[in-house]
Design a protein around this motif. Sequence first.
Motif, PDB file in Angstrom:
ATOM      1  N   VAL A   1       0.835  -1.204   0.000  1.00 18.39           N
ATOM      2  CA  VAL A   1       0.000   0.000   0.000  1.00 18.39           C
ATOM      3  C   VAL A   1       0.872   1.258   0.000  1.00 18.39           C
ATOM      4  O   VAL A   1       0.484   2.298  -0.542  1.00 18.39           O
ATOM      5  N   LEU A   2       2.073   1.174   0.586  1.00 16.86           N
ATOM      6  CA  LEU A   2       2.977   2.324   0.582  1.00 16.86           C
ATOM      7  C   LEU A   2       3.435   2.671  -0.835  1.00 16.86           C
ATOM      8  O   LEU A   2       3.661   3.840  -1.152  1.00 16.86           O
ATOM      9  N   LEU A   3       3.577   1.641  -1.667  1.00 20.58           N
ATOM     10  CA  LEU A   3       3.938   1.868  -3.066  1.00 20.58           C
ATOM     11  C   LEU A   3       2.838   2.639  -3.781  1.00 20.58           C
ATOM     12  O   LEU A   3       3.109   3.604  -4.515  1.00 20.58           O
ATOM     13  N   ARG A   4       1.599   2.263  -3.555  1.00 22.23           N
ATOM     14  CA  ARG A   4       0.488   2.957  -4.215  1.00 22.23           C
ATOM     15  C   ARG A   4       0.345   4.391  -3.694  1.00 22.23           C
ATOM     16  O   ARG A   4       0.037   5.304  -4.460  1.00 22.23           O
ATOM     17  N   ARG A   5       0.578   4.588  -2.399  1.00 17.69           N
ATOM     18  CA  ARG A   5       0.506   5.946  -1.861  1.00 17.69           C
ATOM     19  C   ARG A   5       1.593   6.824  -2.475  1.00 17.69           C
ATOM     20  O   ARG A   5       1.368   8.010  -2.762  1.00 17.69           O
ATOM     21  N   LYS A   6       2.763   6.263  -2.677  1.00 10.79           N
ATOM     22  CA  LYS A   6       3.844   6.997  -3.339  1.00 10.79           C
ATOM     23  C   LYS A   6       3.436   7.342  -4.776  1.00 10.79           C
ATOM     24  O   LYS A   6       3.674   8.470  -5.246  1.00 10.79           O
ATOM     25  N   GLN A   7       2.817   6.388  -5.453  1.00  8.70           N
ATOM     26  CA  GLN A   7       2.328   6.648  -6.814  1.00  8.70           C
ATOM     27  C   GLN A   7       1.330   7.801  -6.828  1.00  8.70           C
ATOM     28  O   GLN A   7       1.395   8.693  -7.684  1.00  8.70           O
ATOM     29  N   PHE A   8       0.410   7.813  -5.874  1.00 11.77           N
ATOM     30  CA  PHE A   8      -0.611   8.865  -5.827  1.00 11.77           C
ATOM     31  C   PHE A   8       0.023  10.232  -5.571  1.00 11.77           C
ATOM     32  O   PHE A   8      -0.377  11.234  -6.172  1.00 11.77           O
ATOM     33  N   ARG A   9       1.005  10.279  -4.673  1.00 11.62           N
ATOM     34  CA  ARG A   9       1.668  11.552  -4.383  1.00 11.62           C
ATOM     35  C   ARG A   9       2.414  12.071  -5.611  1.00 11.62           C
ATOM     36  O   ARG A   9       2.393  13.274  -5.903  1.00 11.62           O
ATOM     37  N   MET A  10       3.071  11.171  -6.323  1.00 15.10           N
ATOM     38  CA  MET A  10       3.782  11.575  -7.539  1.00 15.10           C
ATOM     39  C   MET A  10       2.814  12.092  -8.593  1.00 15.10           C
ATOM     40  O   MET A  10       3.091  13.086  -9.272  1.00 15.10           O
ATOM     41  N   ALA A  11       1.672  11.427  -8.727  1.00 13.76           N
ATOM     42  CA  ALA A  11       0.689  11.847  -9.727  1.00 13.76           C
ATOM     43  C   ALA A  11       0.076  13.200  -9.371  1.00 13.76           C
ATOM     44  O   ALA A  11      -0.332  13.959 -10.259  1.00 13.76           O
ATOM     45  N   ASP A  12       0.014  13.536  -8.088  1.00  4.50           N
ATOM     46  CA  ASP A  12      -0.552  14.817  -7.654  1.00  4.50           C
ATOM     47  C   ASP A  12       0.418  15.979  -7.851  1.00  4.50           C
ATOM     48  O   ASP A  12      -0.003  17.141  -7.824  1.00  4.50           O
ATOM     49  N   CYS A  13       1.692  15.682  -8.022  1.00  6.33           N
ATOM     50  CA  CYS A  13       2.710  16.723  -8.208  1.00  6.33           C
ATOM     51  C   CYS A  13       2.845  17.027  -9.696  1.00  6.33           C
ATOM     52  O   CYS A  13       3.211  16.150 -10.481  1.00  6.33           O
ATOM     53  N   LYS A  14       2.565  18.253 -10.098  1.00  4.00           N
ATOM     54  CA  LYS A  14       2.591  18.616 -11.523  1.00  4.00           C
ATOM     55  C   LYS A  14       3.990  18.466 -12.121  1.00  4.00           C
ATOM     56  O   LYS A  14       4.144  18.011 -13.256  1.00  4.00           O
TER      57      LYS A  14
END
Length: 267
Positions: A88-101
């Motif tokens: 789940v930490l991997l997916r949270r990292k993915q979400f944070r990266m996607a939120d950063c323009k």
Amino acid sequence: MRKYLNTLFVTTQGAYLSKEGETIAVKIEQKIRLRIPIHTLAGIVCFGAVSCSPYLMGFCSENDVSISFLTKYGRFLAMVKGPVSGNVLLRRKQFRMADCKKTSAQMAGFILTGKLANCRTVLERSLRDHKDKMDKETVKKVAGRLLIYIQKELQKDDLDRLRGIEGDAAHQYFRVFNQLILAQEKTFSFSGRNRRPPTDRINCLLSFVYTLLVHDVRSGLESVGLDPSVGFLHRDRPGRPGLALDMMEEFRPFLADRLVLSMINRN
């Protein structure tokens, strides 16, 4: 029905898939025509009127084998998949990266570099092998334009600008795609990319192969715990596998486009 590498494609209408021990049995007209051990598969793709037993769906989910259902003509309908694997930490990292323009723009630049480089390779290979059968100057000009984009434009941090570059590059690439069709020109004429629905034979083939490609990419992303719906170049939209579409961009030219061209040019 055909098994290619680790994916089973079932196209026979009326086929029924069921579980038999540790194998998948394919029945046609009440007769078993094929048995495949579950451990040799990573995915099953069913086209049209193909059904599966509930026990088989559960069996495939437990063994991390996805089942995709498409219409007879290749439009995606649904997928049966087991619990999401991975951290789940991997997916949270993915979400944070996607939120950063800025990060999204960097990732989109990497994706487009691979895509445009492979588009250029497809054009240059055709020029090398069949330069006497096409308008080589026009194809060379497009290949040169793609190279300029790769060298000078894809390092931008502006995501909207990168999408604009991708749109123009795709337009230029498909503008000369008809030059790469060397056989059956009357049957397979091509004037540009269109979809939803595709209006000619080549666009039908391209859309069909892209659908198969996104199935495998999506399954690969899920198998390592990434969310296929949260991408960088393709932004969030309900029902759209954004990251799967991102990752398949690099594979479109030399897997899907080359396959379609080879099938046509080799009759």
